[in-house]
Write a protein that holds these residues in place. Structure first.
Motif, PDB file in Angstrom:
ATOM      1  N   CYS A  62       0.833  -1.208   0.000  1.00  0.00           N
ATOM      2  CA  CYS A  62       0.000   0.000   0.000  1.00  0.00           C
ATOM      3  C   CYS A  62       0.867   1.257   0.000  1.00  0.00           C
ATOM      4  O   CYS A  62       0.567   2.233  -0.703  1.00  0.00           O
ATOM      5  N   ILE A 124      -3.263   5.343  -0.269  1.00  0.00           N
ATOM      6  CA  ILE A 124      -2.950   4.490   0.879  1.00  0.00           C
ATOM      7  C   ILE A 124      -4.228   4.155   1.655  1.00  0.00           C
ATOM      8  O   ILE A 124      -4.436   3.013   2.079  1.00  0.00           O
ATOM      9  N   CYS A 127      -6.281   1.618  -0.330  1.00  0.00           N
ATOM     10  CA  CYS A 127      -5.655   0.293  -0.262  1.00  0.00           C
ATOM     11  C   CYS A 127      -5.866  -0.327   1.112  1.00  0.00           C
ATOM     12  O   CYS A 127      -6.156  -1.524   1.226  1.00  0.00           O
ATOM     13  N   ASN A 131      -7.838  -3.771   1.990  1.00  0.00           N
ATOM     14  CA  ASN A 131      -7.248  -4.870   2.752  1.00  0.00           C
ATOM     15  C   ASN A 131      -8.092  -5.205   3.979  1.00  0.00           C
ATOM     16  O   ASN A 131      -8.219  -6.370   4.344  1.00  0.00           O
TER      17      ASN A 131
END
Length: 138
Positions: A62, A124, A127, A131
């Motif tokens: 990320c 970021i 991502c 996740n």
């Protein structure tokens, strides 16, 4: 911690003087003994689970993805702010008199830096969100 070494210098005109030398240090001024103690403390007898290793790898991925997106956005913003700024300095009379080289560089770099951090942050966070949703469904 490193202890200070003492050396005695004799000057025959007066009493001996004691000179204290600092402990042996590493590059950044950290004593070697403190650095070694820190490294020993970081080594743990526990073994990380594969899930934790995967989380670390995902976080690194990320971060790298965010840096790439930030660099792309910063390069586009640099060109997009440099062209009008440099044209304005050549054409607009107010800009000719009031914008010196430092002001021009500040305008261009401020736009580039802002674009970098905004794009990197968005990437970021997206991502990380991706996740975390993947981890919940598994």
């Amino acid at each position: 911690m490193g202890t200070a070494r003492q050396s005695v210098r004799y000057n025959f005109r007066c009493a001996p003087t004691v000179q204290v030398t600092p402990p042996i240090t590493h590059d950044m001024g950290i004593p070697l003994a403190a650095r070694d103690a820190w490294l020993r403390r970081r080594s743990s007898p526990f073994i990380a689970s594969p899930a934790e290793d995967q989380k670390v790898l995902d976080a690194q991925h990320c971060t790298q993805e965010g840096v790439r997106a930030g660099l792309k956005a910063a390069s586009v913003a640099c060109v997009a702010s440099a062209v009008p700024t440099l044209v304005a300095v050549r054409v607009v009379p107010w800009a000719k008199t009031n914008l010196n080289y430092t002001a021009q560089a500040l305008i261009i770099s401020a736009a580039s830096i802002a674009a970098y951090f905004i794009a990197a942050d968005k990437t970021i966070l997206a991502c990380a969100r991706r996740n975390s949703q993947y981890g919940r469904s598994a």
